[in-house]
Design an enzyme around this catalytic site. Sequence first.
Site, PDB file in Angstrom:
ATOM      1  N   HIS A 134       7.660 -26.923  -0.478  1.00 52.85           N
ATOM      2  CA  HIS A 134       6.927 -27.997  -1.162  1.00 52.85           C
ATOM      3  C   HIS A 134       5.691 -27.436  -1.853  1.00 52.85           C
ATOM      4  O   HIS A 134       4.704 -28.133  -2.033  1.00 52.85           O
ATOM      5  CB  HIS A 134       6.543 -29.078  -0.152  1.00 52.85           C
ATOM      6  CG  HIS A 134       7.732 -29.779   0.413  1.00 52.85           C
ATOM      7  ND1 HIS A 134       8.032 -31.084   0.119  1.00 52.85           N
ATOM      8  CD2 HIS A 134       8.742 -29.345   1.205  1.00 52.85           C
ATOM      9  CE1 HIS A 134       9.151 -31.426   0.736  1.00 52.85           C
ATOM     10  NE2 HIS A 134       9.601 -30.385   1.398  1.00 52.85           N
ATOM     11  N   GLU A 179       0.819  -1.199   0.000  1.00 49.79           N
ATOM     12  CA  GLU A 179       0.000   0.000   0.000  1.00 49.79           C
ATOM     13  C   GLU A 179       0.865   1.267   0.000  1.00 49.79           C
ATOM     14  O   GLU A 179       0.446   2.316  -0.488  1.00 49.79           O
ATOM     15  CB  GLU A 179      -0.914  -0.024   1.241  1.00 49.79           C
ATOM     16  CG  GLU A 179      -2.187   0.772   1.114  1.00 49.79           C
ATOM     17  CD  GLU A 179      -3.263   0.333   2.118  1.00 49.79           C
ATOM     18  OE1 GLU A 179      -4.075  -0.541   1.772  1.00 49.79           O
ATOM     19  OE2 GLU A 179      -3.288   0.852   3.232  1.00 49.79           O
ATOM     20  N   LYS A 195     -14.310   1.294  -3.718  1.00 53.17           N
ATOM     21  CA  LYS A 195     -15.335   1.770  -2.785  1.00 53.17           C
ATOM     22  C   LYS A 195     -16.385   2.589  -3.518  1.00 53.17           C
ATOM     23  O   LYS A 195     -17.583   2.385  -3.336  1.00 53.17           O
ATOM     24  CB  LYS A 195     -14.700   2.638  -1.695  1.00 53.17           C
ATOM     25  CG  LYS A 195     -13.865   1.875  -0.688  1.00 53.17           C
ATOM     26  CD  LYS A 195     -13.505   2.833   0.464  1.00 53.17           C
ATOM     27  CE  LYS A 195     -12.375   2.320   1.299  1.00 53.17           C
ATOM     28  NZ  LYS A 195     -11.902   3.337   2.250  1.00 53.17           N
TER      29      LYS A 195
END
Lengths: 447, 447
Positions: free
Chosen positions: B306, B285, B420
């Site tokens: 793995h 961010e 948003k």
Amino acid sequence: MKLKLNLDYIENFVSPSDLASFDDRLNAAYTALLDGSGKGNDFIGWRDLLINYDKDEFARIKLAAEKIKKNSEVLLVIGIGGSYLGARAAIEFLKSPFYNNMKKDTPDVYFLGCSISSDELYEVMQLCEGRDVSVNVISKSGTTTEPAIAFRIIRGMMEKKYSKDELKERIFITTDKCRGTLKSFADREGYETFVVPDDDGGRFSVLTAVGLLPIAVCGIDIDKIMLGAQNARANYLEKGTESDACKYAAVRNALYQSGKKIELLCSYESAFRYMTEWWKQLYGESEGKDGLGIFPASVVFTTDLHSMGQYIQDGERTLFETVVMQNGAKNIVNVPYDEENLDGLNFIAEMPVTEVNKKAFLGTLLAHNDGGVPNIVIEYETRDEETFGEMVYFFEFACGISAYILDVNPFNQPGVEAYKKNMFALLGKPGYEELGKELRSRIENIK
Amino acid sequence: MKLKLNLDYIENFVSPSDLASFDDRLNAAYTALLDGSGKGNDFIGWRDLLINYDKDEFARIKLAAEKIKKNSEVLLVIGIGGSYLGARAAIEFLKSPFYNNMKKDTPDVYFLGCSISSDELYEVMQLCEGRDVSVNVISKSGTTTEPAIAFRIIRGMMEKKYSKDELKERIFITTDKCRGTLKSFADREGYETFVVPDDDGGRFSVLTAVGLLPIAVCGIDIDKIMLGAQNARANYLEKGTESDACKYAAVRNALYQSGKKIELLCSYESAFRYMTEWWKQLYGESEGKDGLGIFPASVVFTTDLHSMGQYIQDGERTLFETVVMQNGAKNIVNVPYDEENLDGLNFIAEMPVTEVNKKAFLGTLLAHNDGGVPNIVIEYETRDEETFGEMVYFFEFACGISAYILDVNPFNQPGVEAYKKNMFALLGKPGYEELGKELRSRIENIK
């Protein structure tokens, strides 16, 4: 089909002719996977195993699961990589990420032997104190370091808790059909065994005893899982290169070729988190070789929109998203109406939270598209067994095709040996003396 | 200092002169952060807050934590992004990833309001049934959608369980000092409030009430956390651009410039998993903007050796690793000796598991180096409060410097608004009618 692939949100990034340019490679990849003529063709058992599987063993898995449910409060699953990721993904997805905290009539399940953390081993043993425990060890060779260490320690714990006869009802070994350390050990001790197939790599093994025993212990219907996978298989064989799995394989290669080097598997449910971990192994280990491969990463939205969202929207433009969207829920909660409306949310009062999530998903799709991020969308209705089985087969089948398009062997993992060899050498394992000397001198020279 | 930075394993990739070429930018970045002349300088409160913090509030945090410990079996923390990641990271790191499953004399802690998942909300409410609950809502504005929805729902649950007077002992609000929905609501209802500082972005707020209250509820010593951070701050101010934090900032920029576009934060402890999530928000961010930024990803070894190990060893050569290695453990478990030695592990019998882990780490370092992957190494001894505080400050300080070197504003997140806005528009929020119309028509045209 339970899954619906939607490619509308890549159209601004990959043109029909870009995609068509992959037709020949897609056809060749599909043929190679179907007729078994491709790279790594010793390991395509998973392709048909969900039809050809051993029905007697399948019945034994269910019986063993019933036994564990009856006599145990905790099941310890000992395995690493493909030997635990599929089962953990299934349990979190089909039951809950809070499974071990829920009131239930099935045992808690803890995964061990997937790290070399002293604290983790100690803490899990603490969780077993005063409780009845069963153990499922999963290792083809029986000598993989992480699960072997955990099993040594847990055997000690179990031998203190139970008599030799009781242990026969509580230790279950999933390993090679006839060879290896664990197989001989189990036969001698009288422990029930299940098979890690020869022609199936670890990351393709969730629909075998490897995944199915721990999954069944949690009260999940493994018949329905197999049915979902069988439906997917029938569909992909019927549709040929027009199937959703083939389309996904082709599109991600087209995106990769256009410079999109990172694929973010996104979901809007925290229950999907370990599905993304399973998927990262599947794609990372299958395609990440020969200096090639899309880098697989994952996020859970909307939470990670408040974390990785900024990067996705505005960072380097080298990524694309594959969004796995759940439209329904097992339990629908509505946003309550609040007369005072202090938080200003009354415009969504009485709306199901699923609907709000759906709008967040659509809003994010458009926002990320506008930010230059292509979105592959896969939708499903709810977290049920058939959907899980279909999804596993979708991603496995697409993975085989995708790696063949990329022209790498999807079924080997030569790079995983490098750390193991070095670790053995540094630990002083007999046979590694020369390498040990060399590495120690490198480390000393560095320091 | 509890953390030791080791740059020996990048020397084959970044030469001293490559690094020196960043000296001017590093000096400028350091100066800008110290004298507050850089981009986003309204949000550098975190730099000194661990000295200047409100001592009365700090005492109130401890008292509230004691109250919650006494009267509650569950603490629900409602917040998203920086309002939950730091606390969750601290609890898993300092207590255990199994914290909620452990026998203990502190409450379980569940995080809500960090998604819009109907199932998650429902399942957490189930977990609260028949148990005493407190709630800590964390939101600067009080109107962020995810926590606001969760708080509406949880308020309903709490009002059914408790009287108005009881709720005053059980609901704690961390929000703006004087303004906003949550502040007015709390004042009117008589709920205790704590402050989200004005000059501190969410991702830099773990060492304020935002993180400290939930952390203290788990019985973690928050004084020691502050001490660790204070030590780090003193050290970085004393050493100037020669501090480990500055070195880390410069090196990762040098690697980025050389084409290493992905940074993998690696650990060898599953307790570190949420620390990596916290770190991903911090760096993703702060730096992922203007088409720039290292893509932050994470793995937990050896388990992910793995899984992602193959890619790291052999995939595209565009990544580097930052390994945070814990050398000790809270509880040392040894590998048992086994007379039969069926698994062939007796060459490490009686060895502490921590020592095996250390060798896995060294072996992996060398293997990945040989595969073309630079490794920045950060070592610490064990999971304790001082180490946590120091680590938080290390990564925060380095993040500010690093983003300034990259010439982006570390302290804003304009890209988070895009989803948003779209979500509000699609949900029909008043004021977003035009955008709603536009988006709906886009979606229809796409379909």
